[in-house]
Design an enzyme around this catalytic site. Structure first.
Site, mmCIF file in Angstrom:
data_model
loop_
_atom_site.group_PDB
_atom_site.id
_atom_site.type_symbol
_atom_site.label_atom_id
_atom_site.label_comp_id
_atom_site.label_asym_id
_atom_site.label_seq_id
_atom_site.Cartn_x
_atom_site.Cartn_y
_atom_site.Cartn_z
ATOM 1 N N ASP A 10 0.880 -1.179 0.000
ATOM 2 C CA ASP A 10 0.000 0.000 0.000
ATOM 3 C C ASP A 10 0.914 1.224 0.000
ATOM 4 O OD1 ASP A 10 -2.382 1.619 0.370
ATOM 5 O OD2 ASP A 10 -1.834 1.837 2.470
ATOM 6 N N SER A 11 0.307 2.393 -0.155
ATOM 7 C CA SER A 11 1.082 3.630 -0.090
ATOM 8 C C SER A 11 1.630 3.874 1.317
ATOM 9 C CB SER A 11 0.186 4.805 -0.460
ATOM 10 O OG SER A 11 -0.899 4.878 0.465
ATOM 11 N N TYR A 42 -0.884 8.377 -2.194
ATOM 12 C CA TYR A 42 -1.037 8.095 -3.625
ATOM 13 C C TYR A 42 -2.225 8.870 -4.203
ATOM 14 C CZ TYR A 42 2.043 3.896 -3.890
ATOM 15 O OH TYR A 42 3.099 3.019 -3.914
ATOM 16 N N GLY A 43 -3.183 9.164 -3.339
ATOM 17 C CA GLY A 43 -4.482 9.699 -3.794
ATOM 18 C C GLY A 43 -4.399 10.962 -4.624
ATOM 19 N N CYS A 73 -4.667 -1.507 -1.717
ATOM 20 C CA CYS A 73 -4.820 -0.074 -1.940
ATOM 21 C C CYS A 73 -5.760 0.120 -3.129
ATOM 22 C CB CYS A 73 -3.445 0.513 -2.258
ATOM 23 S SG CYS A 73 -3.469 2.257 -2.694
ATOM 24 N N ASN A 74 -6.855 0.820 -2.899
ATOM 25 C CA ASN A 74 -7.825 1.065 -3.980
ATOM 26 C C ASN A 74 -7.214 1.945 -5.068
ATOM 27 O OD1 ASN A 74 -10.797 0.235 -2.829
ATOM 28 N ND2 ASN A 74 -9.401 0.826 -1.212
ATOM 29 N N THR A 75 -6.425 2.931 -4.648
ATOM 30 C CA THR A 75 -5.857 3.882 -5.598
ATOM 31 C C THR A 75 -4.845 3.199 -6.516
ATOM 32 O OG1 THR A 75 -6.037 5.472 -3.775
ATOM 33 C CG2 THR A 75 -4.876 6.208 -5.741
ATOM 34 N N GLU A 152 -1.932 8.244 8.797
ATOM 35 C CA GLU A 152 -0.493 7.923 8.814
ATOM 36 C C GLU A 152 0.158 8.449 10.095
ATOM 37 O OE1 GLU A 152 1.778 6.398 6.532
ATOM 38 O OE2 GLU A 152 -0.025 5.593 5.591
ATOM 39 N N CYS A 184 -11.085 3.297 0.732
ATOM 40 C CA CYS A 184 -9.631 3.439 0.855
ATOM 41 C C CYS A 184 -9.234 2.578 2.042
ATOM 42 C CB CYS A 184 -9.278 4.903 1.104
ATOM 43 S SG CYS A 184 -7.572 5.177 1.642
ATOM 44 N N HIS A 186 -7.026 2.825 4.185
ATOM 45 C CA HIS A 186 -6.690 3.520 5.430
ATOM 46 C C HIS A 186 -7.931 3.706 6.317
ATOM 47 C CE1 HIS A 186 -2.916 4.655 3.429
ATOM 48 N NE2 HIS A 186 -2.485 5.166 4.569
HETATM 49 N N1 DGL Z 1 -4.794 3.253 1.053
HETATM 50 C C1 DGL Z 1 -4.939 3.687 -0.264
HETATM 51 C C2 DGL Z 1 -6.249 3.363 -0.893
HETATM 52 O O1 DGL Z 1 -6.835 2.357 -0.570
HETATM 53 C C3 DGL Z 1 -4.289 4.965 -0.733
HETATM 54 C C4 DGL Z 1 -4.265 6.127 0.141
HETATM 55 C C5 DGL Z 1 -3.341 7.208 -0.377
HETATM 56 O O2 DGL Z 1 -2.149 6.993 -0.350
HETATM 57 O O3 DGL Z 1 -3.843 8.249 -0.822
HETATM 58 O O4 DGL Z 1 -6.726 4.045 -1.743
#
Ligand code: DGL
Length: 263
Positions: A10-11, A42-43, A73-75, A152, A184, A186
């Site tokens: 993940d990010s 990552y978003g 991670c969805n992104t 984070e 997400c 997180h």
């Molecule tokens: N945890 C990530 C997700 O599921 C990315 C969050 C991020 O880094 O912006 O999208």
């Protein structure tokens, strides 16, 4: 049967919410986890950048012997899963997407809210998901810039995190939303806070458990599950400051572990 580990990334710390589900469902599997904390969030980054990072991390995890990859991670899934699958056609690869299908089936008011990153909500993959599963319901999307940074930092219940969430959730409730998708990885970590901010009748849906089930099915089909006697272990890497990840592991993973720098 395979004693090789499963590679998860993940990010940052968000994927630990998925890693926990994997450990609960597949306790004999050894796990490798990469937090790309040097590049979180990552978003707000370009799809191309996320594809490059995902490729780099996938290569690293395969170099460590991973028998399967989970994009926790969805992104990153929206940006990079297609390319990774094309590059490694034999490898079991599990991605994540916001739980639009179960939410559309569950809503009674017909209004569903999606909390996710800007990158996920802007992606073609998400648009296709809505076309496919949400034609009969109203879906209201809400990007949450800044929320990943709060998580984070371990601020799961600080006044600022609360204020941010309140500002996003109240308009959704005012529109009659009775089902909120945590799009997400997180966000499951702020579920207790979210629960305080929305009425009990509002369902909060995330996909961590479904992803662990899907991973189990894939490994079963390919006879890649670890044997029951296996002593499973989890190893961690970070592209940011290893001490920062090590510092939040007891809270978010449930035990203290060493973290190595990602080469
Ligand atoms: N945890 C990530 C997700 O599921 C990315 C969050 C991020 O880094 O912006 O999208």
């Amino acid at each position: 049967m395979s004693q090789a580990p499963i590679g998860v990334f993940d990010s940052g710390v968000g994927g630990l919410s998925v890693l926990r589900e994997i450990r609960a469902r597949l306790p004999h599997e050894s796990l490798l986890y990469v937090a790309d904390s040097g590049h979180v969030p990552y978003g707000e980054k370009s799809a191309e950048f996320i594809r490059e990072r995902s490729q780099h991390i996938a290569e690293f995890l395969l170099g460590q012997g991973a028998k399967a990859l989970v994009l926790a991670c969805n992104t990153a899934t929206a940006a990079a899963v297609a390319e990774l699958r094309a590059r490694y056609p034999e490898l079991p690869i599990v991605g994540m997407e916001p739980a639009v299908k179960p939410a559309a089936a569950a809503t009674r008011s017909g209004v569903v809210g999606v909390l996710a990153t800007t990158g996920t909500l802007k992606s073609a993959k998400f648009a296709a998901l809505l076309d496919r599963f949400a034609s009969d319901v109203r879906v209201i999307t809400q990007p949450c810039p800044g929320l990943v940074e709060q998580i984070e930092a371990g601020e799961l219940d600080s006044p600022r995190t609360r204020a941010l969430l309140q500002g996003w959730v109240e308009p959704l409730l005012a529109e009659g939303c009775d089902t909120l998708i945590l799009g997400c990885t997180h966000y499951p970590f702020i579920k207790p806070l979210l629960r305080e901010l929305v009425p009990d009748a509002v369902s909060l849906v995330d996909t961590g458990a479904a992803v662990a089930r899907h991973l189990q099915r894939l490994l079963e089909q390919r006879r890649l599950l670890a044997g029951e006697g296996t002593r499973a272990r989890a190893r961690f890497w970070s592209s940011g400051t290893p001490q920062s990840l090590a510092g939040v592991l007891p809270l978010l993973w449930g035990e203290a572990c060493a973290v190595q720098p990602l080469p």
